[in-house]
Design a protein around this motif. Structure first.
Motif, PDB file in Angstrom:
ATOM      1  N   ASN A 119       0.843  -1.195   0.000  1.00  0.00           N
ATOM      2  CA  ASN A 119       0.000   0.000   0.000  1.00  0.00           C
ATOM      3  C   ASN A 119       0.874   1.240   0.000  1.00  0.00           C
ATOM      4  O   ASN A 119       1.936   1.263   0.621  1.00  0.00           O
ATOM      5  N   GLY A 120       0.432   2.272  -0.710  1.00  0.00           N
ATOM      6  CA  GLY A 120       1.237   3.476  -0.777  1.00  0.00           C
ATOM      7  C   GLY A 120       0.436   4.702  -1.155  1.00  0.00           C
ATOM      8  O   GLY A 120      -0.733   4.616  -1.544  1.00  0.00           O
ATOM      9  N   TYR A 121       1.078   5.842  -1.029  1.00  0.00           N
ATOM     10  CA  TYR A 121       0.479   7.122  -1.419  1.00  0.00           C
ATOM     11  C   TYR A 121       1.522   7.941  -2.163  1.00  0.00           C
ATOM     12  O   TYR A 121       2.705   7.566  -2.224  1.00  0.00           O
ATOM     13  N   MET A 131      -1.093  11.849   0.169  1.00  0.00           N
ATOM     14  CA  MET A 131      -1.176  11.284   1.503  1.00  0.00           C
ATOM     15  C   MET A 131      -2.522  11.603   2.144  1.00  0.00           C
ATOM     16  O   MET A 131      -3.121  10.754   2.816  1.00  0.00           O
ATOM     17  N   VAL A 132      -3.009  12.816   1.932  1.00  0.00           N
ATOM     18  CA  VAL A 132      -4.306  13.214   2.493  1.00  0.00           C
ATOM     19  C   VAL A 132      -5.425  12.358   1.911  1.00  0.00           C
ATOM     20  O   VAL A 132      -6.305  11.872   2.630  1.00  0.00           O
ATOM     21  N   SER A 133      -5.393  12.155   0.606  1.00  0.00           N
ATOM     22  CA  SER A 133      -6.399  11.302  -0.035  1.00  0.00           C
ATOM     23  C   SER A 133      -6.356   9.894   0.536  1.00  0.00           C
ATOM     24  O   SER A 133      -7.407   9.285   0.810  1.00  0.00           O
ATOM     25  N   ALA A 134      -5.149   9.381   0.715  1.00  0.00           N
ATOM     26  CA  ALA A 134      -4.985   8.032   1.249  1.00  0.00           C
ATOM     27  C   ALA A 134      -5.524   7.936   2.672  1.00  0.00           C
ATOM     28  O   ALA A 134      -6.230   6.983   3.028  1.00  0.00           O
ATOM     29  N   VAL A 180      -6.344   4.298  -5.326  1.00  0.00           N
ATOM     30  CA  VAL A 180      -5.856   5.320  -4.400  1.00  0.00           C
ATOM     31  C   VAL A 180      -4.682   4.829  -3.567  1.00  0.00           C
ATOM     32  O   VAL A 180      -3.626   5.473  -3.509  1.00  0.00           O
ATOM     33  N   THR A 181      -4.852   3.677  -2.916  1.00  0.00           N
ATOM     34  CA  THR A 181      -3.811   3.184  -1.992  1.00  0.00           C
ATOM     35  C   THR A 181      -3.410   1.735  -2.230  1.00  0.00           C
ATOM     36  O   THR A 181      -2.592   1.200  -1.499  1.00  0.00           O
ATOM     37  N   LEU A 207       0.880   4.979   7.869  1.00  0.00           N
ATOM     38  CA  LEU A 207      -0.461   5.446   7.515  1.00  0.00           C
ATOM     39  C   LEU A 207      -1.448   4.294   7.480  1.00  0.00           C
ATOM     40  O   LEU A 207      -2.618   4.450   7.867  1.00  0.00           O
ATOM     41  N   PHE A 208      -0.972   3.125   7.057  1.00  0.00           N
ATOM     42  CA  PHE A 208      -1.867   1.981   6.896  1.00  0.00           C
ATOM     43  C   PHE A 208      -2.037   1.188   8.190  1.00  0.00           C
ATOM     44  O   PHE A 208      -2.695   0.142   8.199  1.00  0.00           O
ATOM     45  N   TRP A 209      -1.441   1.703   9.261  1.00  0.00           N
ATOM     46  CA  TRP A 209      -1.795   1.284  10.611  1.00  0.00           C
ATOM     47  C   TRP A 209      -2.732   2.317  11.246  1.00  0.00           C
ATOM     48  O   TRP A 209      -3.800   1.983  11.733  1.00  0.00           O
ATOM     49  N   ILE A 210      -2.327   3.567  11.197  1.00  0.00           N
ATOM     50  CA  ILE A 210      -3.086   4.610  11.888  1.00  0.00           C
ATOM     51  C   ILE A 210      -4.486   4.781  11.306  1.00  0.00           C
ATOM     52  O   ILE A 210      -5.484   4.801  12.041  1.00  0.00           O
ATOM     53  N   ALA A 211      -4.596   4.911   9.989  1.00  0.00           N
ATOM     54  CA  ALA A 211      -5.897   5.186   9.372  1.00  0.00           C
ATOM     55  C   ALA A 211      -6.909   4.055   9.599  1.00  0.00           C
ATOM     56  O   ALA A 211      -8.044   4.319  10.030  1.00  0.00           O
ATOM     57  N   PRO A 212      -6.562   2.792   9.326  1.00  0.00           N
ATOM     58  CA  PRO A 212      -7.548   1.732   9.584  1.00  0.00           C
ATOM     59  C   PRO A 212      -7.931   1.596  11.058  1.00  0.00           C
ATOM     60  O   PRO A 212      -9.094   1.328  11.370  1.00  0.00           O
ATOM     61  N   LEU A 213      -6.967   1.778  11.963  1.00  0.00           N
ATOM     62  CA  LEU A 213      -7.292   1.663  13.379  1.00  0.00           C
ATOM     63  C   LEU A 213      -8.224   2.784  13.829  1.00  0.00           C
ATOM     64  O   LEU A 213      -9.141   2.569  14.632  1.00  0.00           O
ATOM     65  N   ILE A 214      -7.989   3.986  13.321  1.00  0.00           N
ATOM     66  CA  ILE A 214      -8.896   5.106  13.630  1.00  0.00           C
ATOM     67  C   ILE A 214     -10.288   4.820  13.069  1.00  0.00           C
ATOM     68  O   ILE A 214     -11.304   4.950  13.758  1.00  0.00           O
ATOM     69  N   GLY A 215     -10.333   4.437  11.796  1.00  0.00           N
ATOM     70  CA  GLY A 215     -11.622   4.147  11.167  1.00  0.00           C
ATOM     71  C   GLY A 215     -12.351   3.008  11.850  1.00  0.00           C
ATOM     72  O   GLY A 215     -13.563   3.081  12.084  1.00  0.00           O
TER      73      GLY A 215
END
Length: 238
Positions: A119-121, A131-134, A180-181, A207-215
């Motif tokens: 996964n990347g941005y 990065m914001v979009s991701a 996107v990612t 990012l692919f730890w923080i964003a999914p955990l927040i969501g």
């Protein structure tokens, strides 16, 4: 607990091996490539099959964001969160290692040049998204994923069909966000392949730890207080 952790290990392994394996080994195969449509269905099918196979043992999380989301909704005990996540991560790394061994059997294979389903941005987003979009799409899709998971597992009469609904949701999530990612919504899935890719994959892994955990966390919390306000499910004790 041992059986539950083993079920999570097997289920997560299958998810990463099946989903990422389809991207690494089949998506761009000359003339017969399955493309991102095929990869999307591979992820969905992997969840459906393992949810039916071992979901009754562990609950079929296969994803740290799902585990955190179920904890935040009161459906999963705090004491089991870390063991589940460790099992999921180890399984994903094992799947990534097996995929690397198989892919390396092709004489001209290079994870750096050919990609390893990471996964990347930015420059590493399939569509060049920022990065914001991701961050936005990973949080939003994981949030909605947890809303759907809670909804389809909230009534006994829906239980026989819940793996199908969850798997099709994951398929749709991939159809939306692969450009996107490359689609994460699952920190374990991202970790398992990033370790075998170029250095950028690990650099962007945060990012692919923080964003999914927040969501996931907000998804579980939101479902609990928006839809179960007068009927909050108690956490399991085992």
């Amino acid at each position: 607990m041992t059986k539950k952790l083993l079920a999570e290990f097997i289920g997560t392994f299958w998810l990463v091996f099946g989903g990422c394996g389809s991207a690494i080994l089949s998506a761009s195969f000359p003339q017969l490539g399955i493309g991102f449509l095929g990869v999307s269905f591979a992820f969905g099918i992997s969840v459906i099959t393992m949810a039916y196979a071992v979901g009754h043992i562990s609950g079929g999380h296969f994803n740290p964001a799902v585990t955190v989301g179920l904890f935040s909704s009161g459906r999963f005990p705090a004491k089991d969160v870390v063991p589940y996540i460790i099992s999921q991560i180890v399984a994903s790394i094992f799947a990534g290692a097996i995929l690397y061994i198989i892919a390396s059997g092709q004489s001209d294979f290079s994870p750096i040049l050919d990609g390893f389903a990471s996964n990347g941005y930015g420059d590493h987003s399939p569509g060049g998204y920022s990065m914001v979009s991701a961050m936005v799409i990973e949080i939003l899709l994981t949030f909605l994923f947890l809303i759907i998971i809670h909804g389809v597992t909230s009534k006994k009469e829906l239980a026989p069909f819940s793996p199908i609904a969850i798997g099709l949701t994951l398929t749709l999530i991939h159809l939306i966000s692969i450009p996107v990612t490359n689609t994460s919504v699952n920190p374990a899935r991202s970790t398992g392949v990033a370790l075998f890719d170029d250095a950028w994959a690990l650099q962007q892994l945060w990012l692919f730890w923080i964003a999914p955990l927040i969501g996931g966390g907000f998804g579980g919390f939101a479902y609990r207080f928006l839809f179960e306000k007068n009927n909050i499910l108690k956490s399991h004790d085992s």
